[in-house]
Design a protein around this motif. Structure first.
Motif, short mmCIF file in Angstrom:
data_model
loop_
_atom_site.label_atom_id
_atom_site.label_comp_id
_atom_site.label_asym_id
_atom_site.label_seq_id
_atom_site.Cartn_x
_atom_site.Cartn_y
_atom_site.Cartn_z
N LEU A 70 -19.39 -33.22 1.05
CA LEU A 70 -19.61 -34.65 1.23
C LEU A 70 -20.20 -35.23 -0.05
O LEU A 70 -20.90 -34.54 -0.79
CB LEU A 70 -20.56 -34.93 2.39
CG LEU A 70 -20.18 -34.40 3.77
CD1 LEU A 70 -21.27 -34.74 4.78
CD2 LEU A 70 -18.85 -34.95 4.22
N LYS A 71 -19.90 -36.51 -0.28
CA LYS A 71 -20.54 -37.26 -1.37
C LYS A 71 -21.31 -38.42 -0.73
O LYS A 71 -20.73 -39.26 -0.05
CB LYS A 71 -19.52 -37.82 -2.35
CG LYS A 71 -20.14 -38.64 -3.47
CD LYS A 71 -19.07 -39.19 -4.43
CE LYS A 71 -19.73 -39.94 -5.58
NZ LYS A 71 -20.43 -41.14 -5.17
N ASP A 72 -22.62 -38.41 -0.94
CA ASP A 72 -23.49 -39.45 -0.37
C ASP A 72 -23.27 -39.56 1.14
O ASP A 72 -23.10 -40.65 1.70
CB ASP A 72 -23.24 -40.81 -1.06
CG ASP A 72 -23.60 -40.77 -2.53
OD1 ASP A 72 -24.53 -40.01 -2.89
OD2 ASP A 72 -22.95 -41.48 -3.31
N ASN A 73 -23.21 -38.38 1.80
CA ASN A 73 -23.06 -38.26 3.25
C ASN A 73 -21.77 -38.88 3.76
O ASN A 73 -21.67 -39.29 4.91
CB ASN A 73 -24.26 -38.90 3.97
CG ASN A 73 -25.55 -38.14 3.74
OD1 ASN A 73 -25.54 -36.91 3.68
ND2 ASN A 73 -26.64 -38.86 3.57
N ASP A 74 -20.77 -38.94 2.92
CA ASP A 74 -19.46 -39.45 3.32
C ASP A 74 -18.41 -38.52 2.74
O ASP A 74 -18.69 -37.64 1.92
CB ASP A 74 -19.26 -40.88 2.82
CG ASP A 74 -18.23 -41.63 3.65
OD1 ASP A 74 -17.57 -41.00 4.48
OD2 ASP A 74 -18.09 -42.86 3.44
N GLU A 75 -17.16 -38.71 3.19
CA GLU A 75 -16.08 -37.86 2.70
C GLU A 75 -15.92 -38.01 1.20
O GLU A 75 -16.24 -39.05 0.61
CB GLU A 75 -14.77 -38.22 3.41
CG GLU A 75 -14.77 -37.90 4.90
CD GLU A 75 -13.42 -38.22 5.53
OE1 GLU A 75 -12.54 -38.72 4.79
OE2 GLU A 75 -13.24 -37.98 6.72
N PRO B 297 -14.09 -38.77 -2.27
CA PRO B 297 -13.03 -39.73 -2.61
C PRO B 297 -11.66 -39.06 -2.63
O PRO B 297 -11.53 -37.88 -2.98
CB PRO B 297 -13.44 -40.23 -4.00
CG PRO B 297 -14.90 -39.94 -4.11
CD PRO B 297 -15.14 -38.70 -3.30
N ASP B 298 -10.66 -39.82 -2.23
CA ASP B 298 -9.28 -39.32 -2.25
C ASP B 298 -8.76 -39.40 -3.68
O ASP B 298 -8.07 -40.34 -4.07
CB ASP B 298 -8.41 -40.15 -1.30
CG ASP B 298 -7.02 -39.56 -1.16
OD1 ASP B 298 -6.81 -38.43 -1.62
OD2 ASP B 298 -6.14 -40.25 -0.61
N TYR C 81 -24.19 -34.59 -3.68
CA TYR C 81 -23.07 -33.81 -3.14
C TYR C 81 -23.64 -32.75 -2.21
O TYR C 81 -24.59 -32.04 -2.55
CB TYR C 81 -22.26 -33.17 -4.27
CG TYR C 81 -21.50 -34.21 -5.07
CD1 TYR C 81 -20.17 -34.50 -4.76
CD2 TYR C 81 -22.11 -34.90 -6.09
CE1 TYR C 81 -19.48 -35.46 -5.47
CE2 TYR C 81 -21.43 -35.87 -6.82
CZ TYR C 81 -20.11 -36.15 -6.49
OH TYR C 81 -19.43 -37.11 -7.20
N THR C 82 -23.08 -32.66 -1.01
CA THR C 82 -23.59 -31.77 0.04
C THR C 82 -22.52 -30.80 0.47
O THR C 82 -21.37 -31.20 0.72
CB THR C 82 -24.07 -32.59 1.26
OG1 THR C 82 -25.06 -33.53 0.83
CG2 THR C 82 -24.65 -31.68 2.32
N SER D 230 -27.68 -29.50 -0.67
CA SER D 230 -27.28 -30.67 -1.46
C SER D 230 -27.77 -30.57 -2.88
O SER D 230 -28.75 -29.85 -3.18
CB SER D 230 -27.83 -31.95 -0.82
OG SER D 230 -27.36 -32.12 0.49
#
Length: 1322
Positions: free
Chosen positions: A571-576, A578-579, A603-604, A617
């Motif tokens: 994850l990046k910043d608790n989100d998926e 980037p595509d 990054y996690t 992280s």
């Protein structure tokens, strides 16, 4: 930064544990047991009256229970009602409303009873009510006229529905009305304005009520709001008051807050426990008040308090008795504050403390049923046995009732029953069923044998042992098949048989045996426990600092139990992530290529298994790269060495060698193709591939001679195309597709035109492209008619019936065969004109300028085409205040769709109109309905057509005026106001005179000599006063400096007689300071026809100016067109305009002695639409032409007679004076008969022609002279001075009296000859 989670296992264990506790109370369905209600409808059941009513009642028991119902307390025999059925093996009722039943007939209170040999369970009282969405009650809504800054409440008052509707406000365009701190909707649906602003003016405030249950929306009539600003009020007042009167007008007054709702200083509110508490305060004030809420003697509850509607609504969810108290809202602005205290009391419907639970006993055992509930007020507890009040139920010696508890002693099998506990107060009730089931059963274990449990080490383990038996079995646990019994603090034994190991270790793995025993037997069951190693991240990602455009990698190396399969997510910043292709996820790392500033962040790495989850992280910081030598970037060079391989019928492989990328990586390649067979030289887009790819598999179409080229793309741009590849011709095949956009629209009443979009060349798939066109009449059992046509895009079918639907399909074919079967489309043969006119045309006159017309729609079959709407033709027949007819100008309004009513705006008051209605389809208009006559009521008149002030003397002035051009009713009187103005522009007292409506002149006497007067003049009807016109005039100076005695001097003011009414003679008036009169042009008005427009205006300022009119098309950037106005007229006719076009216009004045010219504000008007070809023009009718000729001949004869009488008049007594003053301008006219008569006297003549004192202002009569312009309004039958009577006779040159012109004027009067008269008429 590593976190270890075992949440999944813990949650699963807890849920399992709760489920086991419940299941321990369940009796297996293969054993005898009383009924248990498993499903029922809600207590308050609102049903849709359009759908079948389903009242649920499901129950279980052994033997299976039977069901019965009561309605309103009495037995409901469903066998006697054909519309009511009960589902098989169920108690659920289905009331068949959709087959003729009415939901209202089945309103009532229903209760279900499930019964078997062991007892009876009952449902709640289910109140059935059909939902209602009533229409809005009709009410007359008056327009709201509000002063800017005032508060306003628009009431919604929605109809009472069931359930209550959701209220919202929208406009005519179905857009939500914007709300703010100033404008918001209250809880009751009303719209509140804390203070109104000019932008709130609109006519479409509409309240909507949405009834969700029936999915309907009801609409209230639109509410009109008109906000008057101080500026608009001043403009209105300024028409009659001096500038001084409005100098002191104050701006919008600021006000301190006042509460609009709730009213008063205090109020009360009662809410039930568990509900949502809503308190509302809305305040008026300017500036807009801000609302604040407090709780007296306490704090607002945290986490349950919310503010809505711009803090005007306080919302507290899940209220309890602790929320009772006084809540104060405070409305505050810069001028002060207002407050309101709401005393809240929280009551409570009954709620459970201990609900009775099923009791399973063996014969001879003891037990209790406990029913404890609370509420406010305290609920009453009552017991029933098998649905009957326990006081009258059959006696049971083993049962004893003690308030909220039933005690059972030494029960026997006959003690089995279902008991109901009812807890009720004034706010509701609770009903619970609990059975007593007396059984003698050996133990049984319900958990599956050898069930496998898996947990992570150091986490809890819960091993299930669900059981049943009567008496209740004892449970023991063993580890291993022959292990010892488990005891001690290492284990927790739950009542439902579950064994809990609080901290499972690896050595906890093994087989566990559960043993259940009672006096009737013993049984055991084995389960398996596996304890897994926890998942760990042994190499965590670390903090990184990387230069821009560099590369970075994060590691995430894990260790896990070999029997578990992990999955890794980044994850990046608790989100998926980037595509983006720059992010590469490996087995145990994450790599980011070509790092940019936006890659900054946390990054996690998350590792999941079926039993646990861990994460770690790290932070990435991107910094600027060090300076590097300048690099020249350019577009890539074109690819080369194109090669075709793997040729197949429908595909081919293309490969190439990339050119130099010129320091900017190639991002993608674009492949294009050329069809040398059908479109040589034209390149089409085929596909594109990433910049890392140099081969591509291409899909091909049959019968195309392909060649390909490749274009490289980077961030700088596109390369030049590569050299074309070799050509490749594909084989022919059947067409793959059919023509698109197939339509069938008739061009004549007896044909059908079928059109389509032809296939492109490469879509033909082979030579000989043709189309098979098929059609048949819809809904008629006809065979398809087909024809094959060449490569065209249209086919016409003749001889069809008028406007009938056809099924149409168009199929492509070539020399190799047909395309797939095409889709059918629906078309229509040609339309014809509608056959009948709308009937029952009714007109409702709303006001003097607006009417509403209704009609019945025509039958669809008579439309003979697509109904486009209805056209209403209407025209003015005559004015009721003047009987003359005029050129008939028909107006047309079109109403789209199947409307049956429309509004007719812009009508003239006090007039007679006719109208008819016609239906319109795609072909044209149908016949007109019979003409309908209606009349408009009176309105206020327009301003008098002119006001002339003549014959100034020392103490008198003569006023002449013309009746209003548009009287709009029966004139009742004229109002004349006048006041003196001195040399310092000060105004004297205002005098008002009411003049009978049949007068056209007035002599004012007893005026001050050498004094300027300002006159205000307007007409009145029974409805009210019209707009006024103003003039100024000056009495002359006595050359001897002596004021001549006034007529009737010494007799008092009441005996000073005038032409119509007395006027007081003002001596030494008191004056008030006014502002100097600056030149201005105002009140520009426009009356537009098809190709011309009458422009009129009002001018205030010095005389002898030159007017001009500028105009142009509205919204156009073209230069203004300029037309010069001859003379000092205040009107002009613009000719040669385009019908149906919006124009802008303004009026200017030039030639001012001081300063530049002046110009009016810009006005916009629209010319009328061009007359339809079918419209009848009255001016072309033979009877009208004959009538006009007869009138013209009669006028000519009368004028000749007058001319002969004038020539036979003989010598005048003052012939010498006439010879000496040959200027016809100063020849007076006889006042009585309108012909030239004798001079009154030499003395009066000399007195009349004395020159005005220098500097005095001369009156302007603003009459139209022949030499002014040929484009006079006289050309259209109307002039400023009323050149025609109402019957059309000419009175222009023989009006009875000719006013004097100023001595310095340069205009002259023409001789009143018949030729001139006819010129004016023409």
């Amino acid at each position: 930064m590593m976190k270890k989670k075992n949440i999944t296992a813990s949650k699963a264990s807890l849920v399992l544990f709760l489920c086991q506790m419940v299941s321990a109370l369940d009796v297996p369905l293969d054993l005898l047991q009383p009924p248990t209600i498993t499903q029922q409808s809600p207590k308050d059941y609102i049903v849709d009256p359009r759908e079948n009513i389903v009242i649920q009642c499901e129950a279980k028991g052994k033997p299976p229970p039977s069901f019965s119902w009561t309605r309103n307390g009495t037995h409901f025999d469903i066998d006697k009602d054909a519309l009511v059925t009960m589902k098989p093996n169920s108690g659920t009722l289905v009331i068949n409303i959709m087959n003729g039943g009415k939901a209202e007939a089945y309103e009532g209170v229903y209760q279900c009873t499930a019964r078997n040999e062991r007892g009876a369970a009952i449902s709640n009282n289910i109140v059935i009510r059909p939902s209602r969405s009533p229409l809005w009650t009709k009410e007359k809504l008056e327009p709201n006229q509000v002063r800017e800054g005032d508060s306003l409440v628009l009431h919604c008052r929605p109809p009472v529905g069931l359930p209550p509707p959701i209220i919202f406000w929208m406009d005519n365009a179905f857009q939500r009305l914007p709300q703010s701190e100033r404008v918001s909707q209250g809880l009751n649906g009303d719209l509140y304005f804390s203070n109104v602003q000019p932008e709130d003016t609109r006519e479409d405030y509409i309240c909507y009520a949405r009834f969700n249950h029936t999915q309907t929306i009801q609409q209230k009539q639109p509410i009109s709001v008109k906000v008057f600003s101080m500026d608009s009020l001043n403009d209105t007042i300024a028409a009659n008051l001096s500038d001084t009167d409005i100098y002191g007008a104050k701006p919008v007054t600021e006000r301190q807050p006042v509460l609009l709702t709730p009213t008063g200083s205090t109020s009360t509110k009662v809410e039930l426990r568990g509900n949502v508490l809503l308190l509302e305060c809305i305040a008026a004030g300017l500036p807009t008040p801000v609302i604040r809420w407090i709780k007296e003697g306490g704090e607002l509850p945290a986490n349950r308090t919310f503010f809505e509607n711009f803090k005007k609504t306080l919302k507290i969810i899940d209220v309890s008795e602790a929320d009772s108290g006084n809540y104060k809202c405070i409305a505050r602005n810069t001028l002060g504050s207002a407050h309101h205290v709401i005393s809240v009391t929280v009551k409570a419907a009954p709620y459970w403390i201990t609900a009775p639970r099923n009791l399973v006993l063996s014969p001879g055992e003891d037990g209790t049923l406990i029913c404890r509930a609370n509420g406010n007020p305290k609920p009453d507890i009552s017991w029933l046995a098998n649905g009957v009040p326990i006081a009258i139920a059959p006696e049971d010696p083993s049962r004893k009732v003690d308030g909220d508890t039933i005690i059972f002693s030494h029960v026997q099998e006959r003690s089995s029953a279902v008991y109901q506990c009812n807890a009720s107060n004034e706010y509701g009730y609770l009903l619970a069923n609990a059975f007593v089931n007396v059984l003698a059963e050996p133990p049984r274990i319900l958990t599956p044998a050898n069930k496998l449990y898996q947990v992570i080490a150091d986490s809890p383990a819960l091993l299930d042992c669900a059981y049943f038996g009567s008496p209740k079995p004892e449970i023991e646990w063993f580890k291993g098949v022959k292990g010892s019994i488990l005891r001690g603090n290492e284990y927790v034994f739950h009542d439902n048989g579950t064994l809990e190991i609080p901290v499972a270790q690896k050595d906890s793995t093994g087989t566990y045996t559960c043993v259940a025993r009672n006096e009737l037997g013993k049984i055991q069951n084995e389960v398996q426990l596996e304890v897994k190693d926890p998942t760990m991240i042994i190499k965590q990602p670390e903090y990184k600092v990387i230069q821009r455009y560099g590369q970075v990698s994060f590691e995430c190396i894990i260790k896990h139990d070999s029997t578990l399969l992990p999955t890794v997510v980044w994850l990046k910043d608790n989100d998926e992530l980037p595509d983006d292709e720059r992010f590469l996820v490996g087995k145990d790392n994450l790599t980011i290529m070509n790092v940019t500033d936006k890659d900054d962040g946390t990054y996690t790495c998350i590792v999941n298994t079926t039993l646990d989850s861990v994460s770690a992280s790290a932070v990435l910081t991107v910094v600027a790269a060090p300076p590097t030598p300048a690099i020249i970037y350019a577009r890539p060079n074109p690819p080369f060495d194109l090669e075709l391989t793997g040729q197949l019928e429908r595909s081919i492989e293309l490969s190439w060698v990339p050119g130099d990328e010129n320091n900017s990586p190639i991002t993608n390649f674009v492949i294009e193709f050329e069809d040398g067979l059908h479109e040589p030289g034209v390149w089409h887009y085929q596909t594109e591939v990433p910049g890392t790819q140099t081969t591509v598999q291409l899909k091909l179409s049959p019968y195309v001679n392909y060649s390909f080229r490749v274009i490289a793309v980077n961030e700088i741009g596109r390369s030049q195309p590569s050299e074309p590849s070799e050509q490749y011709l594909t084989k022919s095949a059947n067409p793959d597709e059919n023509p698109s956009n197939v339509q069938g629209i008739g061009s004549e009443p007896d044909n059908l035109v079928i059109t389509w979009e032809s296939l492109r060349g490469f879509q033909s798939n082979g030579p000989g492209l043709q189309y098979k066109v098929s059609w048949r009449q819809k809904d008629v059992d006809d065979e398809w008619t087909s024809v094959i046509v060449a490569n065209v895009s249209k086919y016409i079918v003749s001889g069809t019936p008028t406007f009938v639907p056809y099924e149409i399909k168009v199929q492509a074919l070539n020399d190799l065969g047909y395309a797939p079967e095409p889709l059918e489309v629906i078309g229509h043969s040609g339309e014809d004109l509608p056959m009948v006119a709308p009937g029952n045309v009714q007109v409702h006159v709303i006001n003097s300028t607006l009417a509403k017309v209704h009609w019945d729609p025509v039958p669809p079959k008579t439309v003979r085409g697509h109904l486009q709407g209805y056209k209403v033709y209407y025209w003015k027949v005559q004015s009721l205040s003047r009987r003359s007819r005029r050129h008939v100008e028909k107006k047309i309004l079109t109403f789209r769709g199947n409307k049956t009513f429309g509004m007719l705006p812009g009508l003239e008051p006090y007039s007679s109109y006719k109208l008819n209605v016609r239906v319109v389809n795609g072909k044209g208009e149908g016949p007109a309905s019979p003409d309908k006559v209606f009349k408009t009521p009176e309105g206020v008149p327009s301003s008098p057509s002119f006001l002339k002030i003549t014959n100034p003397t020392l103490d008198s002035l003569t006023l002449e005026w013309g009746s209003p051009t548009h009287p709009n009713g029966v004139l009742t009187s004229y109002i004349l106001k006048f006041q003196p103005i001195n040399n310092t522009h000060e105004l004297g007292p205002l005098v008002e005179i009411r003049i009978p409506a049949n007068e056209s002149s007035l002599i004012l006497k007893n005026l001050n000599y050498s004094t300027r007067y300002k006159f205000y003049f307007n007409a009145q009807t029974a409805v009210g006063s019209g707009s006024q016109i103003t003039e100024e005039a000056v009495t002359i100076m006595d050359e001897a400096g002596i004021l001549r005695p006034a007529v009737g001097a010494g007799k008092g003011y009441s005996e000073t007689l005038f032409a119509t009414s007395p006027v007081m003679h003002i001596v030494r008036p008191t004056f008030y300071k006014v502002q100097p009169l600056y030149p201005r042009i105002r009140n520009v008005t426009t009356a537009a026809a098809e190709t011309y427009a009458n422009i009129s205006w009002e001018y205030e300022g010095p005389d002898h100016v030159n007017f001009y009119v500028e105009y142009g098309v509205a919204g156009s950037k073209e230069d203004w067109k300029k037309e010069i106005v001859n003379g000092s007229r205040s009107f002009f006719v613009l000719k040669g305009l385009t019908p149906g076009t919006a124009y802008k216009v303004r009026v200017g004045a030039e030639g001012l002695s001081q300063g530049p010219g002046v110009r009016s504000s810009e006005d916009v008007f629209e010319t009328g639409p061009a007359m339809a070809s079918r419209q009848v023009d009255i001016a072309t009718q033979g009877w009208f032409i004959g009538l006009m000729c007869a009138v013209a001949l009669l006028i000519l004869i009368l004028l000749i007679v007058c001319f002969i009488r004038r020539n036979k008049g003989g010598k005048y007594p003052v012939k010498e004076k006439e010879d000496a003053h040959a200027d016809p301008e100063i020849q007076p006219m006889k006042e009585d008969d309108g012909t030239f008569g004798e001079y009154r006297s030499l003395e009066s003549d000399a007195e009349d022609h004395k020159p005005l004192k220098k500097g005095s202002r001369t009156p302007s009569d603003r009459t139209v002279k022949k030499e002014d312009s040929d484009d006079s309004l006289v050309d259209y039958g109307e002039g400023v001075n009323g050149q025609f009577n109402e019957d059309g006779s000419f009175i222009g040159q023989y009006s009875g009296k000719k006013e004097k012109e100023p001595a310095e004027g340069n205009e002259s009067s023409e001789a009143p000859s018949p030729v001139n008269a006819m010129n004016s008429f023409v």
